[in-house]
Design a protein around this motif. Structure first.
Motif, PDB file in Angstrom:
ATOM      1  N   LEU A 177      10.021 -30.834 -41.714  1.00  0.00           N
ATOM      2  CA  LEU A 177      11.452 -31.034 -41.523  1.00  0.00           C
ATOM      3  C   LEU A 177      12.125 -30.081 -42.511  1.00  0.00           C
ATOM      4  CD1 LEU A 177      14.032 -32.589 -40.650  1.00  0.00           C
ATOM      5  CD2 LEU A 177      13.530 -34.238 -42.475  1.00  0.00           C
ATOM      6  N   ILE A 178      13.025 -29.236 -42.013  1.00  0.00           N
ATOM      7  CA  ILE A 178      13.667 -28.253 -42.889  1.00  0.00           C
ATOM      8  C   ILE A 178      15.153 -28.593 -43.042  1.00  0.00           C
ATOM      9  CG2 ILE A 178      14.013 -25.800 -43.368  1.00  0.00           C
ATOM     10  CD1 ILE A 178      11.851 -25.145 -41.325  1.00  0.00           C
ATOM     11  N   GLU A 179      15.519 -28.978 -44.249  1.00  0.00           N
ATOM     12  CA  GLU A 179      16.937 -29.234 -44.562  1.00  0.00           C
ATOM     13  C   GLU A 179      17.630 -27.898 -44.767  1.00  0.00           C
ATOM     14  OE1 GLU A 179      20.174 -30.379 -44.691  1.00  0.00           O
ATOM     15  OE2 GLU A 179      19.153 -32.275 -45.185  1.00  0.00           O
ATOM     16  N   LEU A 180      18.688 -27.623 -43.983  1.00  0.00           N
ATOM     17  CA  LEU A 180      19.388 -26.348 -44.076  1.00  0.00           C
ATOM     18  C   LEU A 180      20.777 -26.506 -44.688  1.00  0.00           C
ATOM     19  CD1 LEU A 180      18.504 -25.148 -40.471  1.00  0.00           C
ATOM     20  CD2 LEU A 180      17.462 -24.316 -42.576  1.00  0.00           C
TER      21      LEU A 180
ATOM     22  N   PHE B 190      18.009 -20.064 -34.818  1.00  0.00           N
ATOM     23  CA  PHE B 190      16.761 -19.321 -34.662  1.00  0.00           C
ATOM     24  C   PHE B 190      15.531 -20.152 -35.052  1.00  0.00           C
ATOM     25  CE2 PHE B 190      18.201 -14.596 -34.547  1.00  0.00           C
ATOM     26  CZ  PHE B 190      18.994 -14.869 -33.458  1.00  0.00           C
ATOM     27  N   LEU B 191      15.754 -21.392 -35.440  1.00  0.00           N
ATOM     28  CA  LEU B 191      14.636 -22.316 -35.657  1.00  0.00           C
ATOM     29  C   LEU B 191      14.567 -23.233 -34.437  1.00  0.00           C
ATOM     30  CD1 LEU B 191      15.287 -23.075 -39.441  1.00  0.00           C
ATOM     31  CD2 LEU B 191      13.715 -21.403 -38.464  1.00  0.00           C
ATOM     32  N   SER B 192      14.114 -24.474 -34.597  1.00  0.00           N
ATOM     33  CA  SER B 192      14.013 -25.372 -33.447  1.00  0.00           C
ATOM     34  C   SER B 192      14.380 -26.786 -33.836  1.00  0.00           C
ATOM     35  CB  SER B 192      12.581 -25.399 -32.914  1.00  0.00           C
ATOM     36  OG  SER B 192      12.222 -24.165 -32.368  1.00  0.00           O
TER      37      SER B 192
ATOM     38  N   ALA C 268      19.328 -29.463 -39.526  1.00  0.00           N
ATOM     39  CA  ALA C 268      17.982 -29.733 -40.045  1.00  0.00           C
ATOM     40  C   ALA C 268      17.024 -29.473 -38.891  1.00  0.00           C
ATOM     41  CB  ALA C 268      17.852 -31.159 -40.552  1.00  0.00           C
ATOM     42  N   ALA C 269      16.012 -28.646 -39.135  1.00  0.00           N
ATOM     43  CA  ALA C 269      15.128 -28.188 -38.071  1.00  0.00           C
ATOM     44  C   ALA C 269      13.718 -28.736 -38.240  1.00  0.00           C
ATOM     45  CB  ALA C 269      15.086 -26.659 -38.069  1.00  0.00           C
ATOM     46  N   VAL C 270      12.909 -28.603 -37.185  1.00  0.00           N
ATOM     47  CA  VAL C 270      11.487 -28.951 -37.240  1.00  0.00           C
ATOM     48  C   VAL C 270      10.676 -27.705 -36.886  1.00  0.00           C
ATOM     49  CG1 VAL C 270       9.646 -30.310 -36.152  1.00  0.00           C
ATOM     50  CG2 VAL C 270      11.828 -31.383 -36.696  1.00  0.00           C
ATOM     51  N   LYS C 271       9.754 -27.311 -37.751  1.00  0.00           N
ATOM     52  CA  LYS C 271       8.909 -26.152 -37.495  1.00  0.00           C
ATOM     53  C   LYS C 271       7.513 -26.380 -38.044  1.00  0.00           C
ATOM     54  CE  LYS C 271       9.924 -22.559 -36.049  1.00  0.00           C
ATOM     55  NZ  LYS C 271       9.959 -22.103 -34.643  1.00  0.00           N
ATOM     56  N   ILE C 272       6.551 -25.680 -37.463  1.00  0.00           N
ATOM     57  CA  ILE C 272       5.168 -25.692 -37.951  1.00  0.00           C
ATOM     58  C   ILE C 272       4.909 -24.396 -38.714  1.00  0.00           C
ATOM     59  CG2 ILE C 272       2.755 -25.564 -37.225  1.00  0.00           C
ATOM     60  CD1 ILE C 272       3.482 -27.393 -34.864  1.00  0.00           C
TER      61      ILE C 272
ATOM     62  N   PHE D 217      11.809 -27.756 -47.563  1.00  0.00           N
ATOM     63  CA  PHE D 217      10.748 -27.911 -46.572  1.00  0.00           C
ATOM     64  C   PHE D 217       9.991 -29.195 -46.876  1.00  0.00           C
ATOM     65  CE2 PHE D 217      10.671 -23.797 -44.350  1.00  0.00           C
ATOM     66  CZ  PHE D 217      11.557 -23.066 -45.149  1.00  0.00           C
ATOM     67  N   ILE D 218      10.178 -30.219 -46.041  1.00  0.00           N
ATOM     68  CA  ILE D 218       9.505 -31.507 -46.247  1.00  0.00           C
ATOM     69  C   ILE D 218       8.333 -31.609 -45.278  1.00  0.00           C
ATOM     70  CG2 ILE D 218       9.792 -34.010 -46.177  1.00  0.00           C
ATOM     71  CD1 ILE D 218      12.738 -33.596 -46.769  1.00  0.00           C
ATOM     72  N   ASP D 219       7.143 -31.711 -45.831  1.00  0.00           N
ATOM     73  CA  ASP D 219       5.936 -31.782 -45.009  1.00  0.00           C
ATOM     74  C   ASP D 219       5.807 -33.198 -44.445  1.00  0.00           C
ATOM     75  OD1 ASP D 219       3.290 -31.982 -44.031  1.00  0.00           O
ATOM     76  OD2 ASP D 219       2.578 -30.502 -45.464  1.00  0.00           O
ATOM     77  N   VAL D 220       6.009 -33.341 -43.129  1.00  0.00           N
ATOM     78  CA  VAL D 220       6.001 -34.666 -42.493  1.00  0.00           C
ATOM     79  C   VAL D 220       4.714 -34.909 -41.709  1.00  0.00           C
ATOM     80  CG1 VAL D 220       8.521 -34.608 -42.330  1.00  0.00           C
ATOM     81  CG2 VAL D 220       7.169 -33.883 -40.357  1.00  0.00           C
ATOM     82  N   THR D 221       3.727 -34.046 -41.899  1.00  0.00           N
ATOM     83  CA  THR D 221       2.492 -34.127 -41.103  1.00  0.00           C
ATOM     84  C   THR D 221       1.802 -35.485 -41.234  1.00  0.00           C
ATOM     85  OG1 THR D 221       2.225 -31.789 -41.648  1.00  0.00           O
ATOM     86  CG2 THR D 221       0.387 -32.864 -40.507  1.00  0.00           C
ATOM     87  N   ASP D 222       1.664 -35.974 -42.474  1.00  0.00           N
ATOM     88  CA  ASP D 222       0.944 -37.237 -42.670  1.00  0.00           C
ATOM     89  C   ASP D 222       1.656 -38.392 -41.960  1.00  0.00           C
ATOM     90  OD1 ASP D 222      -0.890 -35.831 -44.118  1.00  0.00           O
ATOM     91  OD2 ASP D 222      -0.158 -36.480 -46.081  1.00  0.00           O
TER      92      ASP D 222
END
Lengths: 167, 167, 167
Positions: free
Chosen positions: C148-151, C124-126, C67-71, C37-42
């Protein structure tokens, strides 16, 4: 025999406007149980009506990590099925590292409660839905309703309804 | 050592246009089985090509509560895996309150059929996907394809392809 | 007693601008494990700050099918829970048709690896999240962070950050 795209498509909106029009409204909700499915469709439709946007889209966004936004049918028995599914998927009574307050080092509130299951359920739902606006109307299908889904415990919640388009 | 954002980023679009351009097309599909993964990428690309929008985004929206829109890879064996996963998650033959027509009081059609599983599967999928448009092209990655996923039984389905941006 | 929409809503943005402003930035990431789980918010906030867009929205889009994007919330123990849930849902060691390279006929790479589970988790992610921009700021709630979620396995990944709105 597959029909061509030309035979299957219909232009429902085409606009070139000299201005972009944007309206964002925040709406508050008081949830009363969990999981709770709150039908927010009428609120979203009211806001889009007032926005004076003819074409574009509306994004309904939950500002929470344990309350989601999803589109589904508003049929009371179905909502029981969906609630049961969420519980099966990530039961409240299962063990979550996030609930081990002896080891948590960040994001601890005074009123912190054990909500690992709510975050896990949220992972497979969504924070938002985006719906096209055509001729000033939210273009939902016949059975589609927009829900705010409370996954944690009753509390105040806040949605953003962001309308982007042309007048 | 982590590279700075400046070193990792590249501007792929920058536009300030005196007009917003919007095109929304409805596309019809006849599904033939369930679950069925219909690759709609070429249709979406054709519509964006015709829209004359250089920068912005396209939202592909399903107007149904038992047909979803998702992006994944179009590899036939993988689609079998995804179908199996959906069935495992919410099997058609399981019990759903929504299927108990003796107790249903709302949203009953003449042709109502037992589709509790389809709604449950839809809860964890999505009604739409939104994809950036850069230089007039739908900016999908190499393996990304857009699917309409039939979760219920074969029938006519309707997608909205909503393009919002600048010319 | 339920309060009316008027009592529950607050206008947080209203704009009618003579121009639409669009900025799209691509950002590269090197993932190091999976799931990660890579926090890309900044990064997203920096790009929106630089875009000079006051009102509108930002879409964070993964150009990958594994690789998905989720909040969700960035709490280290919670991220362990989410990773465990993904593995339970579609374990790497389970059998997937997609992993049977003797039968695969399409989309075979030189470096093809067994990643059926990653595609199944992605279903099931986005691929994206869309967040309103109000007064030039990404309108995330207090605990919301964009991941960003590396799967699959560690590799270079690419996000598009697409800002659409008015100056």
């Amino acid at each position: 025999m597959e029909r061509t795209l030309e035979a299957r498509r219909e232009t429902v909106a085409r606009a070139e406007a000299p201005a972009a029009r944007i309206l964002c409204e925040a709406i508050e909700f008081e949830t009363t149980t969990a999981p709770e499915f709150i039908d927010v469709t009428d609120d979203v439709v009211s806001i889009v009506d007032a926005a004076g946007v003819q074409f574009g889209q509306v994004t309904v966004f939950s500002q929470h990590t344990t309350a989601a936004v999803k589109i589904n049918e508003n049929e009371p028995l179905l909502l029981q099925d969906l609630a049961r599914l969420l519980s099966q998927f990530a039961p409240a009574e299962a063990q979550y590292e996030h609930n081990d307050f002896t080891r948590r080092t960040v994001n601890m509130n005074e009123d912190e409660c054990a909500n690992g299951h709510s975050h896990c359920q949220h992972l497979f739902l969504s924070a938002s839905e985006t719906i096209p606006i055509v001729d000033g109307r939210v273009s939902l299908g016949r059975w589609q309703r927009i829900f705010l889904i409370e996954l944690d415990h009753p509390r105040p919640r806040r949605l953003l309804v962001n309308v982007v388009g042309t007048g």
